[in-house]
Design an enzyme around this catalytic site. Structure first.
Site, mmCIF file in Angstrom:
data_model
loop_
_atom_site.group_PDB
_atom_site.id
_atom_site.type_symbol
_atom_site.label_atom_id
_atom_site.label_comp_id
_atom_site.label_asym_id
_atom_site.label_seq_id
_atom_site.Cartn_x
_atom_site.Cartn_y
_atom_site.Cartn_z
ATOM 1 N N SER A 37 -3.040 -9.224 1.126
ATOM 2 C CA SER A 37 -3.306 -10.306 2.077
ATOM 3 C C SER A 37 -4.605 -10.087 2.839
ATOM 4 O O SER A 37 -5.222 -11.049 3.306
ATOM 5 C CB SER A 37 -2.130 -10.448 3.047
ATOM 6 O OG SER A 37 -0.994 -10.941 2.365
ATOM 7 N N CYS A 38 -5.032 -8.819 2.957
ATOM 8 C CA CYS A 38 -6.303 -8.550 3.637
ATOM 9 C C CYS A 38 -7.486 -9.082 2.831
ATOM 10 O O CYS A 38 -8.594 -9.182 3.353
ATOM 11 C CB CYS A 38 -6.463 -7.057 3.902
ATOM 12 S SG CYS A 38 -6.190 -6.008 2.459
ATOM 13 N N ARG A 72 -1.103 4.375 3.490
ATOM 14 C CA ARG A 72 -1.478 5.272 2.394
ATOM 15 C C ARG A 72 -1.502 6.733 2.843
ATOM 16 O O ARG A 72 -1.091 7.623 2.086
ATOM 17 C CB ARG A 72 -2.818 4.851 1.798
ATOM 18 C CG ARG A 72 -2.690 3.538 1.026
ATOM 19 C CD ARG A 72 -3.921 3.186 0.225
ATOM 20 N NE ARG A 72 -3.666 1.962 -0.548
ATOM 21 C CZ ARG A 72 -3.154 1.932 -1.763
ATOM 22 N NH1 ARG A 72 -2.831 3.065 -2.374
ATOM 23 N NH2 ARG A 72 -2.950 0.793 -2.401
ATOM 24 N N SER A 102 9.143 1.411 2.243
ATOM 25 C CA SER A 102 7.825 0.829 2.526
ATOM 26 C C SER A 102 8.007 -0.677 2.610
ATOM 27 O O SER A 102 7.373 -1.458 1.881
ATOM 28 C CB SER A 102 6.820 1.219 1.438
ATOM 29 O OG SER A 102 5.535 0.714 1.732
ATOM 30 N N HIS A 145 0.810 -1.220 0.000
ATOM 31 C CA HIS A 145 0.000 0.000 0.000
ATOM 32 C C HIS A 145 0.845 1.273 0.000
ATOM 33 O O HIS A 145 0.567 2.212 -0.738
ATOM 34 C CB HIS A 145 -0.940 -0.010 1.208
ATOM 35 C CG HIS A 145 -1.893 -1.150 1.209
ATOM 36 N ND1 HIS A 145 -3.001 -1.189 0.395
ATOM 37 C CD2 HIS A 145 -1.896 -2.319 1.902
ATOM 38 C CE1 HIS A 145 -3.661 -2.321 0.584
ATOM 39 N NE2 HIS A 145 -3.011 -3.026 1.494
#
Length: 457
Positions: free
Chosen positions: A44-45, A307, A114, A13
């Site tokens: 994965s969510c 985000r 990230s 993200h």
């Protein structure tokens, strides 16, 4: 004129949002994103939805594909590329191409980390046995799916009763498997919700056929080649498949000695999301995020956090001194547990204690709509828990739970927490009324009034 070189590490993200913001705001940037994995930006969510056949295709469960930016000459997405070192003196990153096993240094003017997190495998004997899985990423998702469709796999044990473990247990049970859910703490979802709500959800899990084992210490995964059981200090549970969902660790080993980390490996940043290294910024799951209600930096592995952080970093990327610090986040999430749906925002008793924040709490149970509508599907029961500062009554957290989907109410709580509204503010907030949807005083109004000691309307 040469373009400013922006390197991004990690394609989830935070990395994705960084690309979008850079392209939206600047024309003269050369963006390179390095992703260690083969499949770029698997969400994965969305794994439970895939396991339950609720998605179009497993290859669609992603934020973006490299092809999405293929025609943009300012962007290059390099998967199977592992960043192993930041060379701060030369302002380069050393990257290993895992396909060719060659390395190369790439220059940067600005570097956005990230890096994300990796699921933990328990350090017990048998952790390397066949059919001991993790629950994150494309490869594990497709492997778990195959086992759920395998009739020879009858007993599944899930390790960890947080969000991911609950999702694994529910998907496994819906696939017709015998499911045991084991956690070291005393109740499922205990770090997300207080006991008033977890008691309801633990009962729901049991009623739906999930064996819930809490306060358990796992000592061994039993088996010769394949796992056959999970052993705790008290019992042994037959297991054809073990799904580990026992927490995560930050992907920051390559940063040690260069970027400041805390003792658990989380990246430290200042109020501008800058690391201790000039022109190196960090966003997302591997960082310590500033929590507004906790007034503290804590791990918050949420897409919404990553985000928002990426948006802020890119907006101020080329300011010598950012005009404003990052405003922080509340931290909100939601989950379904079979027939129940809940959402939570901000602090609860556990997270408040972790940050040494004193809180008061109030738990309210009521009906969503007026009393003249019969209790049941058309007028469901809703539970609301509020957490607030003892003296000022500033809202610090809250949660909603019901068999009806009231999870959007948590967005109201999140906004109230972000803007530091009080219980009194929520008690009097002007919401709409229509008996097909709610009450004259909405469920959040009444929950706040209850917290203030008022009688139910």
């Amino acid at each position: 004129m040469s373009k400013t070189k922006v390197v991004i590490i990690g394609a989830s993200h935070g990395g994705h949002q960084s690309i979008l913001e850079l392209l939206k705001r600047y024309d003269d940037v050369d963006i390179k994103l390095f992703e260690a994995g083969d499949f770029v930006s698997f969400m994965s969510c969305g794994m439970e939805l895939y396991l339950e056949d609720k998605v179009t295709d497993v290859n669609d469960v992603r934020n973006f594909s490299p092809d999405d930016f293929a025609k943009n000459e300012n962007v290059e997405i390099l998967n199977n590329h592992v960043v192993t070192k930041i060379n701060t003196d030369k302002k380069t990153v050393t990257v290993v191409d895992s396909k060719s096993n060659t390395d190369q240094d790439y220059p940067y003017d600005k570097l956005i980390l990230s890096s994300g997190v990796t699921p933990k495998s328990l350090p017990v004997p048998g952790a390397d046995l066949e059919n001991v899985f993790l629950m994150r990423g494309y490869d594990w998702a497709t492997s778990i799916k195959a086992k759920l469709e395998d009739a020879s796999v009858k007993n599944i044990t899930v390790i960890g009763a947080g969000y991911i473990g609950i999702e694994a247990a529910e998907a496994s049970r819906k696939a017709g498997k015998n499911v045991t859910l084991i956690d070291v703490i005393d109740r499922p979802l205990g770090t997300y919700l207080d006991s008033e709500m977890t008691d309801i959800l633990a009962k729901e899990l049991e009623e739906k056929g999930v064996k819930v084992v809490t306060s358990a210490k796992i000592t061994e995964y039993v088996g010769t080649d394949k796992v056959t059981a999970v052993k705790t200090t008290d019992a042994e549970y037959p297991s054809d498949l073990v799904i580990q969902a026992a927490g995560v660790k930050a992907n920051t080993d390559y940063l040690k000695g260069t970027v400041d980390l805390d003792d658990r490996g989380w990246i430290k940043t200042d109020e501008y999301l800058q690391t201790n290294v000039p022109d190196v910024y960090a966003v997302g799951d591997a960082t310590l995020a500033y929590s507004i209600p906790a007034n503290n930096h804590v791990p918050l592995a949420l897409a919404t956090v990553a985000r928002r952080e990426a948006r802020y970093v890119v907006e101020h990327l080329f300011e010598k001194q950012p005009s404003v610090p990052f405003g922080g986040v509340v931290g909100s999430s939601a989950l379904s547990v079979f027939d129940y749906h809940f959402a939570q925002s901000g602090l609860n008793s556990f997270t408040a204690g972790r940050s040494n924040v004193k809180i008061n709490s109030s738990f309210y149970v009521g009906q969503l709509r007026p009393a003249y509508i019969p209790t049941g599907k058309e007028n469901p029961q809703v539970c609301v828990q509020l957490f607030f500062a003892p003296s000022s009554h500033v809202l610090l957290g809250g949660a909603v739970l019901s068999k009806y989907d009231v999870t959007a109410q948590a967005n109201v709580l999140a906004l109230a927490i972000q803007h530091k509204l009080t219980v009194e503010d929520l008690a009097e907030a002007d919401f709409f009324f229509q008996p097909g949807f709610d009450r004259q005083w909405s469920i959040l109004n009444v929950a706040a009034q209850h917290a203030l000691g008022e009688k139910d309307f």
